[in-house]
Design a protein around this motif. Structure first.
Motif, PDB file in Angstrom:
ATOM      1  N   GLU A 124      -0.898 -11.574 -17.403  1.00  0.00           N
ATOM      2  CA  GLU A 124       0.222 -10.702 -17.784  1.00  0.00           C
ATOM      3  C   GLU A 124       0.879 -10.089 -16.552  1.00  0.00           C
ATOM      4  OE1 GLU A 124      -1.100  -7.823 -20.601  1.00  0.00           O
ATOM      5  OE2 GLU A 124      -1.695  -9.311 -22.089  1.00  0.00           O
ATOM      6  N   VAL A 125       0.051  -9.590 -15.623  1.00  0.00           N
ATOM      7  CA  VAL A 125       0.607  -9.003 -14.400  1.00  0.00           C
ATOM      8  C   VAL A 125       1.296 -10.084 -13.564  1.00  0.00           C
ATOM      9  CG1 VAL A 125       0.105  -7.748 -12.268  1.00  0.00           C
ATOM     10  CG2 VAL A 125      -1.143  -7.174 -14.364  1.00  0.00           C
ATOM     11  N   ALA A 126       0.673 -11.254 -13.466  1.00  0.00           N
ATOM     12  CA  ALA A 126       1.252 -12.361 -12.696  1.00  0.00           C
ATOM     13  C   ALA A 126       2.641 -12.713 -13.215  1.00  0.00           C
ATOM     14  CB  ALA A 126       0.332 -13.574 -12.752  1.00  0.00           C
ATOM     15  N   SER A 127       2.788 -12.739 -14.525  1.00  0.00           N
ATOM     16  CA  SER A 127       4.085 -13.072 -15.128  1.00  0.00           C
ATOM     17  C   SER A 127       5.137 -12.027 -14.770  1.00  0.00           C
ATOM     18  CB  SER A 127       3.941 -13.175 -16.647  1.00  0.00           C
ATOM     19  OG  SER A 127       3.028 -14.202 -17.000  1.00  0.00           O
ATOM     20  N   GLY A 173       6.086  -5.133 -10.560  1.00  0.00           N
ATOM     21  CA  GLY A 173       5.396  -5.903 -11.597  1.00  0.00           C
ATOM     22  C   GLY A 173       4.107  -5.234 -12.046  1.00  0.00           C
ATOM     23  N   ILE A 174       3.341  -4.718 -11.080  1.00  0.00           N
ATOM     24  CA  ILE A 174       2.078  -4.036 -11.395  1.00  0.00           C
ATOM     25  C   ILE A 174       2.347  -2.748 -12.175  1.00  0.00           C
ATOM     26  CG2 ILE A 174       0.089  -2.834 -10.379  1.00  0.00           C
ATOM     27  CD1 ILE A 174       0.224  -4.880  -8.071  1.00  0.00           C
ATOM     28  N   GLN A 199       0.827  -1.209   0.000  1.00  0.00           N
ATOM     29  CA  GLN A 199       0.000   0.000   0.000  1.00  0.00           C
ATOM     30  C   GLN A 199       0.863   1.261   0.000  1.00  0.00           C
ATOM     31  OE1 GLN A 199      -1.836   1.040   3.698  1.00  0.00           O
ATOM     32  NE2 GLN A 199      -3.643   1.937   2.740  1.00  0.00           N
ATOM     33  N   ARG A 200       1.850   1.299   0.877  1.00  0.00           N
ATOM     34  CA  ARG A 200       2.713   2.484   0.968  1.00  0.00           C
ATOM     35  C   ARG A 200       3.446   2.732  -0.347  1.00  0.00           C
ATOM     36  NH1 ARG A 200       7.878   2.301   1.773  1.00  0.00           N
ATOM     37  NH2 ARG A 200       7.803   0.225   2.723  1.00  0.00           N
ATOM     38  N   LEU A 201       4.002   1.675  -0.943  1.00  0.00           N
ATOM     39  CA  LEU A 201       4.763   1.821  -2.178  1.00  0.00           C
ATOM     40  C   LEU A 201       3.882   2.263  -3.343  1.00  0.00           C
ATOM     41  CD1 LEU A 201       7.025  -1.344  -1.832  1.00  0.00           C
ATOM     42  CD2 LEU A 201       7.771   1.039  -1.661  1.00  0.00           C
ATOM     43  N   ILE A 202       2.677   1.723  -3.418  1.00  0.00           N
ATOM     44  CA  ILE A 202       1.756   2.109  -4.489  1.00  0.00           C
ATOM     45  C   ILE A 202       1.350   3.565  -4.345  1.00  0.00           C
ATOM     46  CG2 ILE A 202      -0.638   1.805  -5.287  1.00  0.00           C
ATOM     47  CD1 ILE A 202      -0.212  -1.180  -5.132  1.00  0.00           C
ATOM     48  N   ASN A 203       1.072   3.992  -3.130  1.00  0.00           N
ATOM     49  CA  ASN A 203       0.648   5.376  -2.908  1.00  0.00           C
ATOM     50  C   ASN A 203       1.778   6.383  -3.134  1.00  0.00           C
ATOM     51  OD1 ASN A 203      -2.036   4.804  -2.378  1.00  0.00           O
ATOM     52  ND2 ASN A 203      -1.721   4.593  -0.184  1.00  0.00           N
ATOM     53  N   GLN A 204       3.004   5.915  -3.209  1.00  0.00           N
ATOM     54  CA  GLN A 204       4.134   6.790  -3.527  1.00  0.00           C
ATOM     55  C   GLN A 204       4.244   7.045  -5.031  1.00  0.00           C
ATOM     56  OE1 GLN A 204       7.584   4.883  -1.841  1.00  0.00           O
ATOM     57  NE2 GLN A 204       7.101   5.504   0.265  1.00  0.00           N
ATOM     58  N   GLU A 205       3.541   6.242  -5.811  1.00  0.00           N
ATOM     59  CA  GLU A 205       3.604   6.339  -7.278  1.00  0.00           C
ATOM     60  C   GLU A 205       2.493   7.239  -7.796  1.00  0.00           C
ATOM     61  OE1 GLU A 205       4.641   5.124 -11.378  1.00  0.00           O
ATOM     62  OE2 GLU A 205       5.690   5.304  -9.471  1.00  0.00           O
ATOM     63  N   LEU A 206       2.863   8.339  -8.448  1.00  0.00           N
ATOM     64  CA  LEU A 206       1.877   9.250  -9.023  1.00  0.00           C
ATOM     65  C   LEU A 206       1.059   8.520 -10.092  1.00  0.00           C
ATOM     66  CD1 LEU A 206       1.038  12.248  -8.823  1.00  0.00           C
ATOM     67  CD2 LEU A 206       2.546  12.681 -10.779  1.00  0.00           C
ATOM     68  N   GLY A 207      -0.256   8.516  -9.910  1.00  0.00           N
ATOM     69  CA  GLY A 207      -1.134   7.849 -10.870  1.00  0.00           C
ATOM     70  C   GLY A 207      -1.664   6.523 -10.395  1.00  0.00           C
ATOM     71  N   LEU A 208      -1.148   6.021  -9.254  1.00  0.00           N
ATOM     72  CA  LEU A 208      -1.661   4.783  -8.652  1.00  0.00           C
ATOM     73  C   LEU A 208      -2.232   5.107  -7.272  1.00  0.00           C
ATOM     74  CD1 LEU A 208       1.074   2.082  -9.433  1.00  0.00           C
ATOM     75  CD2 LEU A 208      -0.960   2.658 -10.770  1.00  0.00           C
ATOM     76  N   LYS A 209      -3.239   4.346  -6.874  1.00  0.00           N
ATOM     77  CA  LYS A 209      -3.864   4.523  -5.567  1.00  0.00           C
ATOM     78  C   LYS A 209      -4.165   3.156  -4.982  1.00  0.00           C
ATOM     79  CE  LYS A 209      -5.999   6.677  -2.153  1.00  0.00           C
ATOM     80  NZ  LYS A 209      -5.243   7.488  -1.171  1.00  0.00           N
ATOM     81  N   LEU A 213      -6.777  -6.325  -8.409  1.00  0.00           N
ATOM     82  CA  LEU A 213      -6.711  -6.822  -7.037  1.00  0.00           C
ATOM     83  C   LEU A 213      -5.545  -7.785  -6.905  1.00  0.00           C
ATOM     84  CD1 LEU A 213      -9.558  -7.952  -4.700  1.00  0.00           C
ATOM     85  CD2 LEU A 213      -7.619  -9.470  -5.054  1.00  0.00           C
ATOM     86  N   VAL A 214      -4.736  -7.570  -5.861  1.00  0.00           N
ATOM     87  CA  VAL A 214      -3.665  -8.506  -5.540  1.00  0.00           C
ATOM     88  C   VAL A 214      -3.875  -9.006  -4.121  1.00  0.00           C
ATOM     89  CG1 VAL A 214      -2.141  -6.566  -4.914  1.00  0.00           C
ATOM     90  CG2 VAL A 214      -1.158  -8.834  -5.302  1.00  0.00           C
ATOM     91  N   SER A 215      -3.936 -10.330  -3.976  1.00  0.00           N
ATOM     92  CA  SER A 215      -4.135 -10.955  -2.668  1.00  0.00           C
ATOM     93  C   SER A 215      -2.803 -11.517  -2.189  1.00  0.00           C
ATOM     94  CB  SER A 215      -5.180 -12.070  -2.770  1.00  0.00           C
ATOM     95  OG  SER A 215      -5.493 -12.585  -1.502  1.00  0.00           O
ATOM     96  N   ILE A 216      -2.407 -11.134  -0.972  1.00  0.00           N
ATOM     97  CA  ILE A 216      -1.117 -11.533  -0.425  1.00  0.00           C
ATOM     98  C   ILE A 216      -1.294 -12.703   0.544  1.00  0.00           C
ATOM     99  CG2 ILE A 216       0.950 -10.772   0.805  1.00  0.00           C
ATOM    100  CD1 ILE A 216       0.506  -9.267  -1.789  1.00  0.00           C
ATOM    101  N   HIS A 217      -0.528 -13.761   0.333  1.00  0.00           N
ATOM    102  CA  HIS A 217      -0.580 -14.943   1.193  1.00  0.00           C
ATOM    103  C   HIS A 217       0.834 -15.435   1.474  1.00  0.00           C
ATOM    104  CE1 HIS A 217      -4.961 -16.077   1.135  1.00  0.00           C
ATOM    105  NE2 HIS A 217      -4.910 -15.113   0.230  1.00  0.00           N
ATOM    106  N   ALA A 218       0.951 -16.389   2.381  1.00  0.00           N
ATOM    107  CA  ALA A 218       2.208 -17.094   2.637  1.00  0.00           C
ATOM    108  C   ALA A 218       1.856 -18.574   2.685  1.00  0.00           C
ATOM    109  CB  ALA A 218       2.837 -16.634   3.951  1.00  0.00           C
TER     110      ALA A 218
END
Length: 432
Positions: free
Chosen positions: A296-299, A364-365, A180-190, A218-223
């Motif tokens: 495409e994004v997954a790759s 990647g996104i 979330q923090r990294l995406i919000n640092q990118e102009l044009g992404l939220k 949507l990206v779902s984060i798991h371990a």
């Protein structure tokens, strides 16, 4: 006429989870219990009677969460062998109470869901404000690309558990907040977080939350977790209409079904918003777009993950998982590593490693949407194909300075063999 017999039950634990618009109280029981409840006002209270039961834990030591529940305390029951629990509340509620059979590491449970009216109203106000801003951006043609981030599991559902007692739900939330923090640092992404704390969100509701926030992806984060400690490495999953082929994939699907039970919702909560009235042809087209975009994004994400950690598989894998099935939102599921592998459990607990995983996901996104920006977005203005019609007095050097590119770049994009331009000529402006 016969009736069901209930054995004597002990309440061995009480836990409280608070979400944005509801609070959940969970009672751990030694056996199934018959129960009844009623509400009282002035002050607001929920009174729960447990038949043939006793409390085996100290209510004063239960950690309360959120602002809805003021206090948990005992009261005098009608029958001596029963137990009466009083939940003191800050507002009147219409509770949903249901029992759950043993599953996973959990025994019998009684779940009390308390809708938080004040919290829901606050959430709705925030949504209205977000929608207002987005409409203004859309009119201007410079809206943000919205990325929904889903931290897997949460609340009652710990997810996979490592040998060092690391809970997957904590790792996923930590990585999700970094994304979330990294995406919000990118102009044009939220970025929008599906869950912001330690509470469970119904698996099908996760896509609905993304949809309400107008998410484009949507990206779902798991371990990952497995029955043995040998498997290791990160992986990225996309939706499949069939059962997963790999053993790990089947284990993932079974684990998801168990998560729904641990979360304790499913059919009990009743139906939610129904989007089934869409035109089938439109759904088909939308699903094709979503699946292609997701792959495409997954790759690209997988390629970036391979730079910072070991990979379980070098290509995106397929599974039938609820969080991936939304036809209108391209979705991927990132397994950051195997929490059941001792070495990777240690890594997943490391803030530095979590940051590297988050950076790989975001890169990647970003790469995908820079290559294929959505129409009407700031990304499209910044990275999309731009056209310019040559006017009198304009030269390649003038246009290169105006569009922050180079003369060589302009010539290459337009296959020009000289610097000569003609009035009315349409040029493609390369990305800077």
């Amino acid at each position: 006429m016969c009736s069901l017999a209930f054995a004597s039950s002990k309440v061995s634990g009480v836990r409280v989870w608070s979400g944005p618009d509801n609070t959940r109280i969970v009672l751990d029981l030694s056996a199934a219990v018959e129960f009844s409840h009623f509400n009282l006002s002035q002050p607001n209270r929920l009174v729960l009677d447990l038949k043939n039961s006793q409390m085996a834990t100290k209510l004063s030591e239960v950690e309360l969460s959120g602002n809805l529940v003021k206090k948990l305390r005992p009261s005098t029951p009608k029958a001596k062998q029963d137990y009466r629990l009083v939940v003191e509340l800050n507002q009147a509620v219409n509770p949903t109470i249901f029992s759950l059979k043993p599953t996973g590491n959990y025994g019998h449970r009684l779940v009390i869901d308390l809708p938080d009216k004040a919290g829901k109203e606050q959430t709705q106000k925030q949504q209205q404000q977000i929608s207002k801003v987005k409409k203004q951006q859309q009119l201007a043609g410079n809206r943000d690309i919205i990325i929904a981030i889903d931290a897997g599991h949460g609340g009652e559902d710990p997810g996979a558990i490592g040998r060092r007692k690391t809970y997957e739900k904590n790792v996923t939330l930590a990585i999700a907040k970094r994304v979330q923090r990294l995406i919000n640092q990118e102009l044009g992404l939220k970025a929008v977080l599906i869950r912001q704390g330690d509470y469970f969100v119904n698996l099908n509701k996760r896509s609905q939350i993304a949809r309400k926030n107008k998410a484009d992806f949507l990206v779902s984060i798991h371990a990952d977790g497995f029955t043995s400690s040998q498997p290791k490495g990160a992986s990225v999953w996309v939706v499949s209409t069939r059962r997963a082929k790999s053993e790990v994939g089947r284990h993932l699907e079974e684990h998801e079904a168990e998560s729904d039970l641990l979360g304790g919702v499913g059919e009990v909560m009743g139906s939610v918003e129904n989007d089934a009235h869409l035109n089938f042809a439109l759904i088909d087209m939308q699903m094709d777009y979503s699946m292609n975009t997701a792959y495409e994004v997954a790759s690209k994400v997988l390629g970036e993950l391979g730079r910072v950690t070991s990979l379980h598989k070098k290509r995106p894998e397929h599974a039938s998982l609820a969080v991936l099935r939304s036809p209108d939102i391209p979705s991927i599921l990132v397994e950051a590593g195997f929490i059941t592998n001792l070495n990777e459990e240690k890594l997943l607990n490391s803030g530095n490693h979590q940051e590297r995983i988050a950076q790989a996901v975001v890169k990647g996104i970003k790469t995908h949407y820079r290559n294929k920006p959505l129409a009407g977005t700031l990304y499209a203005q910044t990275y999309g194909v731009r056209k310019h019609t040559v006017q009198k007095g304009e030269s390649l050097s003038v246009l290169a300075a105006r569009y922050n590119t180079s003369v060589a770049g302009l010539k290459k994009a337009n296959k020009l063999s000289s610097n000569t331009l003609r009035i009315g000529q349409v040029l493609t402006i390369p990305n800077s």
